[in-house]
Design an enzyme around this catalytic site. Structure first.
Site, PDB file in Angstrom:
ATOM      1  N   LYS A  65       0.842  -1.214   0.000  1.00  0.00           N
ATOM      2  CA  LYS A  65       0.000   0.000   0.000  1.00  0.00           C
ATOM      3  C   LYS A  65       0.866   1.248   0.000  1.00  0.00           C
ATOM      4  O   LYS A  65       0.779   2.089   0.903  1.00  0.00           O
ATOM      5  CB  LYS A  65      -0.945   0.017   1.203  1.00  0.00           C
ATOM      6  CG  LYS A  65      -1.971  -1.108   1.201  1.00  0.00           C
ATOM      7  CD  LYS A  65      -3.025  -0.887   2.272  1.00  0.00           C
ATOM      8  CE  LYS A  65      -4.079  -1.968   2.282  1.00  0.00           C
ATOM      9  NZ  LYS A  65      -3.606  -3.276   2.728  1.00  0.00           N
ATOM     10  N   ASP A  68       3.173   7.534  -1.626  1.00  0.00           N
ATOM     11  CA  ASP A  68       4.364   8.378  -1.545  1.00  0.00           C
ATOM     12  C   ASP A  68       4.538   9.168  -2.843  1.00  0.00           C
ATOM     13  O   ASP A  68       3.720   9.063  -3.763  1.00  0.00           O
ATOM     14  CB  ASP A  68       5.591   7.480  -1.272  1.00  0.00           C
ATOM     15  CG  ASP A  68       6.600   8.155  -0.350  1.00  0.00           C
ATOM     16  OD1 ASP A  68       6.838   9.371  -0.547  1.00  0.00           O
ATOM     17  OD2 ASP A  68       7.138   7.485   0.538  1.00  0.00           O
ATOM     18  N   ILE A  69       5.613   9.928  -2.901  1.00  0.00           N
ATOM     19  CA  ILE A  69       5.856  10.752  -4.091  1.00  0.00           C
ATOM     20  C   ILE A  69       6.345   9.857  -5.238  1.00  0.00           C
ATOM     21  O   ILE A  69       6.835   8.748  -4.994  1.00  0.00           O
ATOM     22  CB  ILE A  69       6.876  11.885  -3.793  1.00  0.00           C
ATOM     23  CG1 ILE A  69       8.209  11.303  -3.316  1.00  0.00           C
ATOM     24  CG2 ILE A  69       6.306  12.838  -2.749  1.00  0.00           C
ATOM     25  CD1 ILE A  69       9.321  12.352  -3.194  1.00  0.00           C
ATOM     26  N   THR A  72       9.963   8.160  -5.188  1.00  0.00           N
ATOM     27  CA  THR A  72      10.144   7.136  -4.142  1.00  0.00           C
ATOM     28  C   THR A  72       9.427   5.852  -4.525  1.00  0.00           C
ATOM     29  O   THR A  72       9.960   4.743  -4.359  1.00  0.00           O
ATOM     30  CB  THR A  72       9.617   7.669  -2.787  1.00  0.00           C
ATOM     31  OG1 THR A  72      10.342   8.854  -2.479  1.00  0.00           O
ATOM     32  CG2 THR A  72       9.800   6.658  -1.670  1.00  0.00           C
ATOM     33  N   THR A 122     -11.313  -1.137   3.480  1.00  0.00           N
ATOM     34  CA  THR A 122     -12.593  -1.757   3.875  1.00  0.00           C
ATOM     35  C   THR A 122     -12.832  -1.642   5.383  1.00  0.00           C
ATOM     36  O   THR A 122     -13.887  -2.048   5.870  1.00  0.00           O
ATOM     37  CB  THR A 122     -12.623  -3.237   3.438  1.00  0.00           C
ATOM     38  OG1 THR A 122     -11.327  -3.794   3.652  1.00  0.00           O
ATOM     39  CG2 THR A 122     -12.975  -3.383   1.987  1.00  0.00           C
TER      40      THR A 122
HETATM   41  O1  C5P Z   1      -8.451 -11.162   7.756  1.00  0.00           O
HETATM   42  P1  C5P Z   1      -9.108 -10.417   6.651  1.00  0.00           P
HETATM   43  O2  C5P Z   1      -9.770 -11.326   5.628  1.00  0.00           O
HETATM   44  O3  C5P Z   1      -9.997  -9.301   7.122  1.00  0.00           O
HETATM   45  O4  C5P Z   1      -7.895  -9.736   5.880  1.00  0.00           O
HETATM   46  C1  C5P Z   1      -8.094  -8.872   4.796  1.00  0.00           C
HETATM   47  C2  C5P Z   1      -6.784  -8.644   4.127  1.00  0.00           C
HETATM   48  O5  C5P Z   1      -6.972  -7.745   3.048  1.00  0.00           O
HETATM   49  C3  C5P Z   1      -5.732  -8.024   5.047  1.00  0.00           C
HETATM   50  O6  C5P Z   1      -4.495  -8.625   4.707  1.00  0.00           O
HETATM   51  C4  C5P Z   1      -5.745  -6.562   4.689  1.00  0.00           C
HETATM   52  O7  C5P Z   1      -4.482  -5.944   4.856  1.00  0.00           O
HETATM   53  C5  C5P Z   1      -6.113  -6.619   3.206  1.00  0.00           C
HETATM   54  N1  C5P Z   1      -6.752  -5.398   2.684  1.00  0.00           N
HETATM   55  C6  C5P Z   1      -7.897  -4.852   3.239  1.00  0.00           C
HETATM   56  N2  C5P Z   1      -8.443  -3.692   2.704  1.00  0.00           N
HETATM   57  C7  C5P Z   1      -7.871  -3.112   1.639  1.00  0.00           C
HETATM   58  C8  C5P Z   1      -6.716  -3.678   1.061  1.00  0.00           C
HETATM   59  C9  C5P Z   1      -6.186  -4.850   1.615  1.00  0.00           C
HETATM   60  O8  C5P Z   1      -8.446  -5.413   4.192  1.00  0.00           O
HETATM   61  N3  C5P Z   1      -8.417  -2.041   1.091  1.00  0.00           N
END
Ligand code: C5P
Length: 241
Positions: A65, A68-69, A72, A122
């Site tokens: 995720k 950043d600029i 980088t 989410t």
């Molecule tokens: O355990 P769970 O099913 O909730 O994990 C969801 C995974 O999806 C985690 O690894 C989380 O970092 C990743 N994720 C997220 N929401 C995002 C992007 C990735 O929950 N927008």
């Protein structure tokens, strides 16, 4: 590249604090093709975990995720080319200059890394997203706007809550990959996810991939949970024809 078969549409999130547990899961569920590795596991182990997963035939979604600029992010992608990575997440809110730099750097590699743009986490609910991010429109409009921005900048896809998938596919095109996290089989605990969906609903809406962590990794029988989710998707698709 698109997934082949329903089981390949599940990206198992290896959110472990221990290398052994992560590798044990991979050895236990051979059918898993895609895995998510993020800062949590990297910080608990080291970058060689990427090669160990790849040696087991896994495709890696590196969920850093990045936010950043442009220089980088592009430099990070250049350095990541040493590792066997299928896809990488970059926050769409980094803006078009960063997204374009990420896509351009990735495409210049001998083995390009797919760039998936993060829209709205989410773990946000509507009210908190609107207040804390000071959104001018609704959270749904925000997701749609960032998806279009990511598409315009050449990203391969986006990470989006399930309820926005159908509209993203309509506006950005069917070939634009949509990845849905926050997925829970019916009846499962939502944990910190505020915009969760069942696997079947997310797939019916058009999701290409589901990122699923705790519903598999925290289960007393991860392999059984994985296959149960595949079955659930299969049944739902069978019903809708
Ligand atoms: O355990 P769970 O099913 O909730 O994990 C969801 C995974 O999806 C985690 O690894 C989380 O970092 C990743 N994720 C997220 N929401 C995002 C992007 C990735 O929950 N927008």
């Amino acid at each position: 590249m698109k997934p082949n078969g329903l089981h390949e549409r599940i990206i198992v999130a290896l959110d472990y604090d221990d290398r052994g547990k992560a590798l044990h899961l991979l050895d236990k569920i051979e059918m898993v093709r895609f895995v998510k590795i993020g800062p949590r596991l990297l910080a608990a182990t080291d970058w060689s975990i990427l090669r160990e997963a790849a040696d087991r035939g896994k495709e890696i979604f590196l969920d850093l995720k990045l936010h950043d600029i442009p220089s980088t992010v592009a430099g990070t992608i250049a350095n990541l080319s040493r590792f066997p990575i299928f896809s990488l997440s970059v926050h769409a809110a980094s803006g078009s200059a960063t997204l374009k730099a990420a896509v351009q750097k990735s495409r210049s590699l001998s083995r390009p890394i797919h760039i998936w743009a993060v829209t709205l986490l989410t773990s946000f609910r509507d009210e908190t997203a609107a207040d804390e991010l000071m959104l001018a429109g609704s959270p749904s409009e925000y997701v749609q706007h960032l998806a279009l921005l990511a598409r315009y900048c050449g990203a391969d896809g986006v990470i989006s809550p399930a309820d926005q998938v159908a509209r993203i596919k309509e506006t950005c095109g069917q070939d634009f990959i949509v990845v849905v996290p926050g997925v829970r089989p019916a009846g499962w605990e939502p944990h910190d996810q505020q915009r969760s969906s069942t696997p079947a609903r997310a797939i019916e809406a058009g999701a290409d991939f589901l990122v699923i962590g705790r519903a598999i990794t925290a289960s007393s029988d991860p392999a059984a949970s994985f296959f149960q989710i595949v079955e659930e998707i299969n049944d739902a698709l069978g019903k809708t024809g």
